[in-house]
Write a protein that holds these residues in place. Structure first.
Motif, mmCIF file in Angstrom:
data_model
loop_
_atom_site.group_PDB
_atom_site.id
_atom_site.type_symbol
_atom_site.label_atom_id
_atom_site.label_comp_id
_atom_site.label_asym_id
_atom_site.label_seq_id
_atom_site.Cartn_x
_atom_site.Cartn_y
_atom_site.Cartn_z
ATOM 1 N N ILE A 1 34.869 56.663 37.158
ATOM 2 C CA ILE A 1 33.830 56.330 36.165
ATOM 3 C C ILE A 1 33.821 57.377 35.045
ATOM 4 N N SER A 2 33.454 56.928 33.857
ATOM 5 C CA SER A 2 33.284 57.854 32.724
ATOM 6 C C SER A 2 32.529 57.089 31.637
ATOM 7 N N LYS A 3 33.022 57.079 30.414
ATOM 8 C CA LYS A 3 32.441 56.333 29.285
ATOM 9 C C LYS A 3 30.900 56.276 29.324
ATOM 10 N N GLY A 4 30.317 55.215 29.916
ATOM 11 C CA GLY A 4 28.860 55.051 29.900
ATOM 12 C C GLY A 4 28.109 56.026 30.790
ATOM 13 N N ASP B 1 36.447 65.169 33.341
ATOM 14 C CA ASP B 1 35.980 65.153 31.949
ATOM 15 C C ASP B 1 36.038 63.809 31.231
ATOM 16 N N ASP B 2 36.980 62.969 31.604
ATOM 17 C CA ASP B 2 37.119 61.693 30.887
ATOM 18 C C ASP B 2 37.752 60.661 31.806
ATOM 19 N N GLY B 3 37.856 59.452 31.304
ATOM 20 C CA GLY B 3 38.343 58.362 32.150
ATOM 21 C C GLY B 3 39.740 58.609 32.696
ATOM 22 N N SER B 4 40.608 59.155 31.840
ATOM 23 C CA SER B 4 41.986 59.383 32.271
ATOM 24 C C SER B 4 42.037 60.383 33.431
ATOM 25 N N THR B 5 41.278 61.450 33.327
ATOM 26 C CA THR B 5 41.312 62.456 34.409
ATOM 27 C C THR B 5 40.689 61.888 35.686
ATOM 28 N N ALA B 6 39.668 61.064 35.541
ATOM 29 C CA ALA B 6 39.057 60.448 36.732
ATOM 30 C C ALA B 6 40.083 59.577 37.454
ATOM 31 N N VAL B 7 40.947 58.910 36.667
ATOM 32 C CA VAL B 7 42.002 58.068 37.251
ATOM 33 C C VAL B 7 43.083 58.945 37.895
ATOM 34 N N GLU B 8 43.517 59.986 37.174
ATOM 35 C CA GLU B 8 44.530 60.902 37.734
ATOM 36 C C GLU B 8 44.066 61.414 39.097
ATOM 37 N N GLN C 1 40.142 43.254 32.444
ATOM 38 C CA GLN C 1 41.215 44.154 32.001
ATOM 39 C C GLN C 1 40.964 44.415 30.529
ATOM 40 N N ALA C 2 40.413 45.576 30.253
ATOM 41 C CA ALA C 2 39.807 45.810 28.944
ATOM 42 C C ALA C 2 40.823 45.901 27.811
ATOM 43 N N ALA C 3 41.657 46.947 27.828
ATOM 44 C CA ALA C 3 42.545 47.175 26.689
ATOM 45 C C ALA C 3 43.591 46.069 26.533
ATOM 46 N N ILE D 1 43.010 48.876 39.938
ATOM 47 C CA ILE D 1 42.646 47.678 39.165
ATOM 48 C C ILE D 1 41.417 47.946 38.316
ATOM 49 N N GLU D 2 41.386 47.311 37.139
ATOM 50 C CA GLU D 2 40.167 47.297 36.319
ATOM 51 C C GLU D 2 39.365 46.086 36.816
ATOM 52 N N PRO D 3 38.302 46.279 37.563
ATOM 53 C CA PRO D 3 37.646 45.140 38.186
ATOM 54 C C PRO D 3 37.000 44.173 37.188
ATOM 55 N N ALA E 1 39.201 51.299 42.198
ATOM 56 C CA ALA E 1 38.557 50.548 41.110
ATOM 57 C C ALA E 1 38.398 51.466 39.908
ATOM 58 N N ASP E 2 38.999 51.087 38.809
ATOM 59 C CA ASP E 2 38.828 51.839 37.572
ATOM 60 C C ASP E 2 37.659 51.201 36.818
ATOM 61 N N GLU E 3 36.476 51.783 37.031
ATOM 62 C CA GLU E 3 35.253 51.257 36.390
ATOM 63 C C GLU E 3 34.907 52.081 35.149
ATOM 64 N N VAL E 4 35.917 52.731 34.582
ATOM 65 C CA VAL E 4 35.668 53.566 33.398
ATOM 66 C C VAL E 4 35.045 52.717 32.279
ATOM 67 N N ALA E 5 35.601 51.530 32.068
ATOM 68 C CA ALA E 5 35.077 50.663 31.006
ATOM 69 C C ALA E 5 33.941 49.779 31.529
ATOM 70 N N THR E 6 34.109 49.219 32.722
ATOM 71 C CA THR E 6 33.169 48.197 33.204
ATOM 72 C C THR E 6 31.894 48.778 33.805
ATOM 73 N N ALA F 1 47.863 46.462 32.353
ATOM 74 C CA ALA F 1 46.763 47.355 32.749
ATOM 75 C C ALA F 1 46.691 48.544 31.799
ATOM 76 N N TYR F 2 45.491 49.085 31.661
ATOM 77 C CA TYR F 2 45.302 50.336 30.905
ATOM 78 C C TYR F 2 44.338 51.211 31.696
ATOM 79 N N HIS F 3 44.816 52.403 32.067
ATOM 80 C CA HIS F 3 43.971 53.302 32.854
ATOM 81 C C HIS F 3 43.833 54.672 32.206
ATOM 82 N N GLY F 4 44.262 54.802 30.952
ATOM 83 C CA GLY F 4 44.129 56.083 30.267
ATOM 84 C C GLY F 4 45.454 56.542 29.703
ATOM 85 N N ASP F 5 45.429 57.690 29.037
ATOM 86 C CA ASP F 5 46.600 58.142 28.274
ATOM 87 C C ASP F 5 47.301 59.359 28.853
HETATM 88 C C1 LIG Z 1 39.743 50.958 32.155
HETATM 89 C C2 LIG Z 1 39.950 52.285 31.508
HETATM 90 N N1 LIG Z 1 40.348 53.326 32.258
HETATM 91 C C3 LIG Z 1 40.532 54.543 31.744
HETATM 92 C C4 LIG Z 1 40.326 54.778 30.403
HETATM 93 C C5 LIG Z 1 40.560 56.152 29.839
HETATM 94 O O1 LIG Z 1 39.365 56.762 29.526
HETATM 95 P P1 LIG Z 1 39.325 57.985 28.499
HETATM 96 O O2 LIG Z 1 39.627 57.435 27.165
HETATM 97 O O3 LIG Z 1 37.924 58.503 28.619
HETATM 98 O O4 LIG Z 1 40.339 58.971 28.967
HETATM 99 C C6 LIG Z 1 39.908 53.734 29.573
HETATM 100 C C7 LIG Z 1 39.687 53.958 28.142
HETATM 101 O O5 LIG Z 1 39.556 53.084 27.336
HETATM 102 C C8 LIG Z 1 39.723 52.446 30.144
HETATM 103 O O6 LIG Z 1 39.346 51.394 29.393
#
Ligand SMILES: Cc1ncc(COP(=O)(O)O)c(C=O)c1O
Length: 435
Positions: A263-266, A93-100, A206-208, A201-203, A235-240, A129-133
């Motif tokens: 992947i998520s976001k876009g 459903d979202d970036g965090s779950t894709a990472v989990e 490193q966004a956040a 890694i956020e390729p 590769a955490d391409e959620v943002a990139t 690093a930031y990969h979700g909450d």
């Molecule tokens: C690199 C990266 N991974 C994961 C997430 C988490 O995504 P979501 O907010 O959709 O759970 C984010 C959100 O900003 C992110 O920037």
């Protein structure tokens, strides 16, 4: 919340192209693409139509023992555009779950592949690093302001310094450093590869952390190290992902194929919450067996593979093709760099980092010493509040201000955004309380 309650609330009711419109009818430029998700502008006719057409068939049916046409077609489309070798798709459903999911898959993969060996269930990640909450994603994250309070809930990991060239942890300068920050990473691989399941890694960006851009060749070298030491590259391409860096996926700038990709976001062009974890056939095969072998990946969410989300994600990929989004983005990336150039001269702008259509302006109290503003000064927040007054919505990351417009933003609108940002920084940094 206490301070937010005292601010004038901003309630967005509508949107069109790069604009958001509030309940009072005031228009704002969407300088963060509604937090990275919007690519082709709000109310894009192709995306609107895709949702409406799917709604006439069904809004949702589960992916538990079933499938649906948009989910199948989207998986095929994703495989076509993803880095080579990623041929399997797992929705969430979202970036965090894709990472989990990527983390859990990596751990289970090693259990299934080498049941006789000791546990290979630790992750290496970069500091800041930031990969979700969610808790797994927070465990592989490292931003104290967000994550510090939850330390007692997190699993242990291995951490390495990021390539933060403006504030190099090794006090070196690129390119003469020859990416010396990779040496400690190789040492961790050497010492701990038996227990390392993956390097997440956020390729490239490193966004956040404040859009920390890695030097050219860094990601490729990370891939080589993962292969050499038999550690999965996640590769955490959620943002990139989805064009943000100028290619469909950031990994593609360096010809890198990860073992798992979140992947998520876009993914839906900013229309529906949807995510996916892509992986290789090699990893997929490890999970096959009879039911009694209990190799199943027991992970699923109620809205997994939601047909509305998948239908609009398919339309999103179609718009990339129809509108030649990536080709048309290239000159805009150059224009963004040119427009941002004069901001470098401002007395309180320490660094400007840009990769693709992502830019970050790092504000500093002292340009010579690079001393950042203290968090309590809420410098980024004050700049974004001023920008909002002038009709541009941005988000701060502490003392860093981020600009990431929808990919469809035309150059004159982009120029308007940068002009407001410029004025907002000048106004706020010149305020008497700071002099
Ligand atoms: C690199 C990266 N991974 C994961 C997430 C988490 O995504 P979501 O907010 O959709 O759970 C984010 C959100 O900003 C992110 O920037």
């Amino acid at each position: 919340m206490q301070e937010w309650e005292q601010e004038e609330p901003l309630i967005i009711e509508r949107g069109k192209g790069a604009y958001l419109i509030d309940t009072e009818g005031k228009r704002y430029l969407d300088g963060t693409s509604s937090i990275w998700v919007n690519l082709h502008g709000h109310r894009h006719p192709t995306l609107d139509r895709a949702i409406k057409q799917q709604l006439d068939k069904i809004a949702h049916s589960s992916l538990f023992g079933l499938s649906n046409p948009p989910a199948i077609q989207l998986a095929q489309a994703l495989i076509r555009i993803a880095p080579k070798g990623l041929t399997r798709v797992f929705y969430s459903d979202d970036g965090s779950t894709a990472v989990e999911i990527a983390l859990k898959m990596a751990v289970q993969y090693w259990q299934l592949r080498r049941p006789e060996a000791g546990p290979k269930n630790t992750f290496l990640h970069l500091k800041l690093a930031y990969h979700g909450d969610t808790i797994g994603a927070v465990s592989v994250g490292n931003i104290d302001l967000f994550h510090g309070r939850f330390k007692s809930l997190l699993f242990p990991t291995a951490e390495a310094e990021p390539p933060y060239c403006y504030r190099c942890p090794l006090n070196m300068t690129y390119p003469s450093c020859r990416m010396a920050c990779l040496d400690p990473i190789e040492r961790i691989f050497k010492e701990r590869h038996r227990e390392l399941a993956g390097f997440i890694i956020e390729p490239l960006v490193q966004a956040a952390a404040g859009m920390l851009t890695s030097p050219p060749g860094y990601l490729k070298r990370v891939r080589e190290l993962c292969t050499k030491y038999n550690v999965l590259l996640i590769a955490d391409e959620v943002a990139t992902g989805f064009g943000r860096t100028g290619k469909m996926f950031a990994c593609q700038h360096e010809g890198v194929s990860p073992d798992l990709m979140a992947i998520s976001k876009g993914l839906t062009g900013g229309y529906m919450p949807l995510a996916a974890t892509l992986t290789t056939d090699e990893i997929y095969q490890a999970f096959l067996g009879t039911y009694a072998d209990f190799k199943t990946f027991f992970h699923g969410h109620s809205y997994t593979g939601n047909p509305l989300g998948c239908a609009v994600a398919l339309a999103n990929i179609e718009v990339f093709k129809q509108e030649k989004t990536l080709a048309r983005l290239q000159p805009k990336i150059k224009t963004m760099a040119r427009l941002l150039q004069p901001l470098r001269q401002l007395p309180y702008v320490g660094d400007i980092r840009q990769w693709g259509f992502i830019a970050a302006i790092e504000l500093v109290e002292d340009k010579m010493t690079r001393k950042p503003y203290p968090l309590e000064a809420r410098m980024g927040h004050r700049v974004t509040q001023e920008a909002r007054r002038q009709g541009l919505l941005l988000r701060p990351l502490g003392h860093i201000v981020v600009l990431l417009p929808p990919l469809s933003t035309d150059t004159s609108t982009l120029a308007r955004m940068v002009a407001i940002l410029h004025r907002a920084i000048t106004t706020v940094t010149a305020a008497p309380s700071l002099t």
